[in-house]
Motif scaffolding. Structure first.
Motif, PDB file in Angstrom:
ATOM      1  N   GLN A 131       0.691  -1.272  -0.005  1.00 14.77           N
ATOM      2  CA  GLN A 131      -0.172   0.016   0.006  1.00 14.77           C
ATOM      3  C   GLN A 131       0.846   1.215  -0.046  1.00 14.77           C
ATOM      4  OE1 GLN A 131      -2.485  -0.504   3.370  1.00 14.77           O
ATOM      5  NE2 GLN A 131      -4.204  -1.594   2.230  1.00 14.77           N
ATOM      6  N   ALA A 132       0.154   2.254  -0.250  1.00 12.22           N
ATOM      7  CA  ALA A 132       0.877   3.637  -0.473  1.00 12.22           C
ATOM      8  C   ALA A 132       1.612   3.952   0.923  1.00 12.22           C
ATOM      9  CB  ALA A 132       0.089   4.781  -0.854  1.00 12.22           C
TER      10      ALA A 132
ATOM     11  N   SER B  90       8.306   4.978   1.664  1.00 12.51           N
ATOM     12  CA  SER B  90       7.157   5.929   1.388  1.00 12.51           C
ATOM     13  C   SER B  90       6.852   5.654  -0.003  1.00 12.51           C
ATOM     14  CB  SER B  90       7.595   7.520   1.575  1.00 12.51           C
ATOM     15  OG  SER B  90       8.190   7.656   2.738  1.00 12.51           O
TER      16      SER B  90
ATOM     17  N   LYS C  97       4.713   5.262  -3.385  1.00  7.67           N
ATOM     18  CA  LYS C  97       3.898   5.713  -4.002  1.00  7.67           C
ATOM     19  C   LYS C  97       2.983   4.991  -5.100  1.00  7.67           C
ATOM     20  CE  LYS C  97       5.909  10.221  -3.138  1.00  7.67           C
ATOM     21  NZ  LYS C  97       6.490  11.669  -3.931  1.00  7.67           N
ATOM     22  N   PRO C  98       1.956   5.190  -5.314  1.00  5.41           N
ATOM     23  CA  PRO C  98       1.274   4.311  -6.439  1.00  5.41           C
ATOM     24  C   PRO C  98       2.107   4.592  -7.974  1.00  5.41           C
ATOM     25  CG  PRO C  98      -0.600   5.362  -5.448  1.00  5.41           C
ATOM     26  CD  PRO C  98       0.911   5.913  -4.612  1.00  5.41           C
ATOM     27  N   GLU C  99       2.763   5.796  -7.909  1.00  8.64           N
ATOM     28  CA  GLU C  99       3.408   6.291  -9.390  1.00  8.64           C
ATOM     29  C   GLU C  99       4.756   5.172  -9.394  1.00  8.64           C
ATOM     30  OE1 GLU C  99       2.112   8.412  -7.274  1.00  8.64           O
ATOM     31  OE2 GLU C  99       3.220  10.009  -6.868  1.00  8.64           O
TER      32      GLU C  99
ATOM     33  N   THR D 286       4.823   2.166  -9.061  1.00  7.18           N
ATOM     34  CA  THR D 286       4.428   0.896  -9.621  1.00  7.18           C
ATOM     35  C   THR D 286       5.200   0.643 -10.975  1.00  7.18           C
ATOM     36  OG1 THR D 286       2.241   0.838  -8.666  1.00  7.18           O
ATOM     37  CG2 THR D 286       2.409  -0.631 -10.475  1.00  7.18           C
TER      38      THR D 286
ATOM     39  N   VAL E  61       2.202  -0.611  -5.995  1.00 11.45           N
ATOM     40  CA  VAL E  61       1.852  -0.005  -5.052  1.00 11.45           C
ATOM     41  C   VAL E  61       0.327   0.738  -5.141  1.00 11.45           C
ATOM     42  CG1 VAL E  61       2.296   1.753  -3.462  1.00 11.45           C
ATOM     43  CG2 VAL E  61       4.054   0.890  -4.767  1.00 11.45           C
ATOM     44  N   SER E  62      -0.587  -0.045  -4.287  1.00  8.94           N
ATOM     45  CA  SER E  62      -2.105   0.757  -4.378  1.00  8.94           C
ATOM     46  C   SER E  62      -2.156   1.929  -3.579  1.00  8.94           C
ATOM     47  CB  SER E  62      -2.910  -0.499  -3.694  1.00  8.94           C
ATOM     48  OG  SER E  62      -2.559  -0.918  -2.458  1.00  8.94           O
ATOM     49  N   SER E  63      -3.035   2.544  -3.936  1.00  8.90           N
ATOM     50  CA  SER E  63      -3.486   3.793  -3.177  1.00  8.90           C
ATOM     51  C   SER E  63      -4.556   3.501  -1.933  1.00  8.90           C
ATOM     52  CB  SER E  63      -4.005   4.675  -3.977  1.00  8.90           C
ATOM     53  OG  SER E  63      -5.207   4.276  -4.847  1.00  8.90           O
TER      54      SER E  63
END
Length: 124
Positions: A13-14, A85, A87-89, A91, A122-124
């Motif tokens: 997760q994020a 830390s 982030k979805p970006e 991924t 990475v999921s939000s």
């Protein structure tokens, strides 16, 4: 010839952390400059981080600076990428690579050996 095998990817997760490993087999790992690159879906592969053969010089892309740390253990023929830390970006498929050039490089064409990659999601 240097064989590189990445591991440690997964679904998180994020805000979570992951540590990627890249195990190398072959002669003289300690003399290779190592790098991490990543490729997100539909995008070109991009530079993430690199480290000198002694581990005393590192370089990061702006997008990961302050969150990711590259280090290496030459006794274990392994290079790591600690990712905090997330982030979805972030991924992407993460690749490690080895360069015979004695200079830090952000250019994938200057890396001679590549691993098959490990997926980080990475999921939000």
């Amino acid at each position: 010839q240097l064989l590189l095998v990445e591991s440690g990817g997964g679904l998180v997760q994020a805000g979570d952390s992951l540590r990627l490993s890249c195990a190398a087999s072959g002669p003289s790992f300690e003399y290779y400059y190592m790098g991490w690159f990543r490729q997100a879906p539909g995008k070109e592969r991009e530079f993430v981080a690199a480290i000198s053969w002694r581990g005393d010089t590192t370089q990061y892309s702006d997008s990961v600076k302050g969150r990711f740390t590259i280090n290496r253990d030459n006794a274990k023929n392994t290079v790591y990428l600690q990712m905090n830390s997330l982030k979805p970006e972030d991924t992407a498929i993460y690749f490690c690579a080895a360069s015979t050039r004695a200079v830090i490089s952000t250019i994938e064409g200057q890396y001679r050996f590549w691993g098959q990659g490990t997926q980080v999601t990475v999921s939000s």
